[in-house]
Scaffold this active site. Structure first.
Site: not given
Ligand SMILES: [Zn+2]
Length: 271
Positions: A2-3, A91, A110
């Site tokens: 994500p930017e 997750h 992650r």
């Protein structure tokens, strides 16, 4: 990853669903994120109202009655607003259960994301203390870039991606902003005139703003419903277009490697 535009899109998506809501409880299914979630966090935030939802760099800041939650999405994290009774999938590490029986659900395969609670001013927190200016703030302009680039030999693209100069300008947005301002990515930062740096700061704001708007138009009940970040919906001019014709002059876009990252530019439009 994500930017900044994706994080801002997430903030805008969360806002109408969570602002002024009270946190009924916090469910932590997995505390081992990039840093472990503090044991007392769930107890501390229970019963507190979410007063505001802000952002600093790629951190989401949920201002509570007493303190601020500092949330980072890491490499693969996403936040959605869902009914609290919806069965979690793998997750789904954290739920903030709200007083209308919805919850903010954090999914992060992650586990490079993080969640902290601070009762001090958030900008004094170690994660935020030393951050450079926001690219969308008025303080990021040609004058600022001119001041920080004098006598710098580093290539302008690498300088733009340096989070000690400006936060949240990743590879895609740096490449696109350099195209729109006609600056070759390999140009030494210290050789660029004030006028060219004015154009560059405006182009950075424009490409980020366009990406945020592109993401914002797709928001519904969920935040980022398809998990697809904003830049996929944006028309890219150079990024990952090596060999393809420039959208302005038809010259083939070139690719090179700068600081282990791919750079794309038009050899005719960018000097
Ligand atoms: Zn061109």
């Amino acid at each position: 990853v994500p930017e900044l535009p994706e994080v801002e899109t997430t903030r805008l998506g969360l806002l109408p669903h969570i602002e002024q809501r009270v946190i009924k409880s916090v469910i932590i299914r997995e505390a081992r994120l990039r840093w472990p979630i503090a044991e007392e966090l769930a107890r501390s935030v229970r019963g507190q109202r979410i007063r505001a939802v802000k952002r600093r760099a790629k951190y989401l800041l949920l201002e509570l009655d007493r303190g601020t939650l500092i949330w980072h999405l890491g490499m693969s994290g996403s936040l959605r607003v869902v009914p609290a009774t919806l069965t979690p999938i793998s997750h789904d590490h954290v739920d903030l259960v709200l007083d209308n029986d919805t919850c903010v659900r954090f999914n992060d395969p992650r586990r490079f994301g993080s969640l902290h609670l601070t009762e001090a001013e958030p900008e004094t927190h170690p994660l935020l203390r030393r951050l450079a200016p926001e690219p969308l703030d008025a303080s990021f302009d040609g004058a600022y870039l001119h001041r920080v680039t004098r006598k710098r030999q580093v290539a302008i693209k690498q300088l733009l991606m340096n989070s000690q100069v400006v936060v949240g300008v990743g590879n895609i947005y740096a490449s696109e902003a350099l195209f729109h301002s006609g600056i070759r990515p390999t140009r030494r930062a210290g050789t660029l005139s004030r006028e060219r740096l004015d154009a560059l700061s405006k182009a950075v704001k424009r490409v980020l703003g366009d990406a945020i708007r592109a993401g914002g138009t797709t928001l519904r009940d969920y935040v980022n419903p398809d998990g697809m970040p904003g830049y996929f919906r944006q028309k890219l001019y150079v990024y990952e277009r090596a060999g393809e014709p420039c959208r302005v002059c038809k010259t083939a876009i070139k690719q090179l490697v700068q600081g282990q990252r791919s750079t794309y530019f038009c050899p005719k439009c960018q000097k």
